[in-house]
Design an enzyme around this catalytic site. Structure first.
Site, short mmCIF file in Angstrom:
data_model
loop_
_atom_site.label_atom_id
_atom_site.label_comp_id
_atom_site.label_asym_id
_atom_site.label_seq_id
_atom_site.Cartn_x
_atom_site.Cartn_y
_atom_site.Cartn_z
N ASP A 239 -70.83 24.05 133.14
CA ASP A 239 -70.40 23.93 131.74
C ASP A 239 -70.35 22.44 131.41
O ASP A 239 -69.69 21.66 132.11
CB ASP A 239 -69.03 24.57 131.53
CG ASP A 239 -68.65 24.60 130.06
OD1 ASP A 239 -68.97 25.59 129.39
OD2 ASP A 239 -68.04 23.61 129.59
N ASN A 247 -70.89 17.54 119.98
CA ASN A 247 -71.67 17.96 118.81
C ASN A 247 -71.02 17.53 117.50
O ASN A 247 -71.70 17.11 116.55
CB ASN A 247 -71.85 19.49 118.83
CG ASN A 247 -73.03 19.93 119.66
OD1 ASN A 247 -73.96 19.16 119.90
ND2 ASN A 247 -72.99 21.17 120.11
N HIS A 252 -75.76 18.08 116.14
CA HIS A 252 -76.41 19.09 116.98
C HIS A 252 -77.74 18.60 117.53
O HIS A 252 -78.17 19.04 118.60
CB HIS A 252 -76.59 20.39 116.20
CG HIS A 252 -75.30 21.11 115.95
ND1 HIS A 252 -74.69 21.88 116.92
CD2 HIS A 252 -74.49 21.17 114.85
CE1 HIS A 252 -73.58 22.39 116.44
NE2 HIS A 252 -73.42 21.98 115.18
N ASP A 256 -78.73 18.87 121.38
CA ASP A 256 -79.95 19.49 121.93
C ASP A 256 -80.63 18.57 122.94
O ASP A 256 -81.16 19.02 123.96
CB ASP A 256 -80.93 19.82 120.80
CG ASP A 256 -80.48 21.01 119.97
OD1 ASP A 256 -79.54 21.71 120.41
OD2 ASP A 256 -81.07 21.24 118.89
N GLU A 283 -73.58 25.94 126.08
CA GLU A 283 -73.64 24.81 127.01
C GLU A 283 -73.40 25.24 128.45
O GLU A 283 -73.16 24.40 129.32
CB GLU A 283 -72.61 23.74 126.61
CG GLU A 283 -71.16 24.14 126.75
CD GLU A 283 -70.59 24.83 125.53
OE1 GLU A 283 -69.36 24.83 125.37
OE2 GLU A 283 -71.37 25.36 124.71
#
Length: 371
Positions: A239, A247, A252, A256, A283
């Site tokens: 994780d 984010n 975002h 990514d 994630e």
């Protein structure tokens, strides 16, 4: 593109999971063709009886029956449909059965002063064999090997019968070469389409890793193999630390980029063909390590963690950012443990790593069986 061409050239780069899919495709097609040929070889005995002298037709009938029985045996050979090497052996045996019958029947016909070219069902055999390759999803190396074998058999046959060097013989060799190129193109094109469809169905579009469904399916199979072979199996659940806040702060698009970079780190550390790294969701990522014990799994987890430390990602704002991961490790100890319980232990270990300060790994304790 170079990676894709490597996939088409040789099966050495294919994952064992894709090879399972291709193996079953080869297995089912060989079985279907073997059944059809078993019927046709037997039915052609009547044609031989009408066209050939009685003593010749009777002799060749035994060969056709033997070839039919061989095809029948291939048709009912159901074991190991997901092992690629066994499926390729099936195809090789099918080609050998047809080639041996063709060579033997030519020997019988020539021995009786007959020409196979003027008889139905004989001269077309090498062309049928090489054209048949178009049905199968084969790599460039595989289809080339099969095609060269068929052409070499035809060349040896022509040298033996004295046909080599005459116009008819050269025409046959030229036609076989052309058909081999066409069949090879069709066969490799099938492999290409199979690769594309497989990747669309099993890969996460953002990271290129296996998607959740693929990971779950393969984990079930790996657990079964671990039980049967009495081998260890380790699962690592990852994780990305504070990814939601990342984010919110960087956007975002930056998130990514981090996900893609972390996927590369996982790929770099899934070094064996049996290792599978996948995106579990959001994630969270999962790595399945068949045959790997706890000590080796800890080394992989630490290598991934260090890989994150050594990596900085340049986000759209131009800023270079770092990231870390928490890892839960679960090793299959109880052979009766199922996928759900194994993942639950990995998840509990992951939360222990996050509660312990993040950027670390925790090994789950052995499963406690409940009566």
């Amino acid at each position: 593109m170079p990676e894709f061409m490597n996939d088409l050239f040789s099966a050495g780069k294919h994952s064992r999971y894709f090879n399972h899919t291709r193996s079953y495709g080869l297995f089912s097609r060989v079985r279907t063709i073997a059944w059809i040929l078993a019927i046709l070889q037997t039915a052609w005995i009547l044609v031989d009886w009408l066209l050939l002298p009685e003593d010749v037709s009777s002799t060749i009938a035994y060969g056709r029956i033997l070839a039919s029985l061989s095809c029948l045996a291939l048709g009912i050979w159901f074991s190991h449909p997901y092992r690629l090497e066994i499926s390729l052996i099936r195809l090789l045996l099918l080609v050998l059965v047809l080639t041996i019958f063709q060579t033997w029947s030519n020997f019988i016909l020539i021995g009786h002063g007959l020409e196979s070219e003027v008889l139905a069902g004989y001269a077309f055999f090498p062309f049928m064999i090489i054209t048949m390759l178009a049905i199968f999803p084969l790599t460039i190396l595989e289809v080339t090997g099969f095609a060269v074998f068929v052409i070499l058999v035809e060349l040896v046959t022509q040298l033996w019968t004295g046909k080599f060097g005459v116009v008819a013989g050269l025409n046959d060799l030229w036609l076989l070469a052309v058909l081999g190129c066409i069949a090879g193109w069709a066969s490799v094109n099938q492999l290409s389409m199979l690769l594309v469809l497989y990747r669309q169905a099993t890969r996460d579009p953002l990271t290129g890793l296996a998607n959740r469904r693929q990971v779950m399916d393969q984990l079930d199979g790996d657990i079964k193999d671990a039980r049967e072979l009495n081998q260890p199996l380790s699962v690592l659940l990852f994780d990305l630390d504070k990814f939601k806040s990342f984010n919110d702060n960087h956007g975002h698009a930056a998130g990514d980029l981090v996900l893609k970079q972390f996927a590369r780190i996982l790929k770099d550390n899934a070094k064996r063909k049996v290792d599978l790294a996948g995106r579990f969701g959001g994630e969270e990522f999962l790595m399945v390590l068949p045959g790997m014990n706890e000590a080796d799994a800890v080394q992989v987890a630490d290598a991934v963690r260090q890989g994150c430390h050594n990596t900085r990602v340049k986000v759209p704002t131009g800023e270079e950012v770092s990231f870390s991961t928490s890892i839960g490790i679960a090793v299959l100890h109880d052979k009766d443990e199922d996928r759900t319980r194994l993942l639950q232990r990995a998840d509990e270990a992951l939360y222990a790593a996050k509660d312990g300060g993040r950027d670390r790994y925790v090994v789950a304790p052995k499963s406690e069986r409940t009566e």
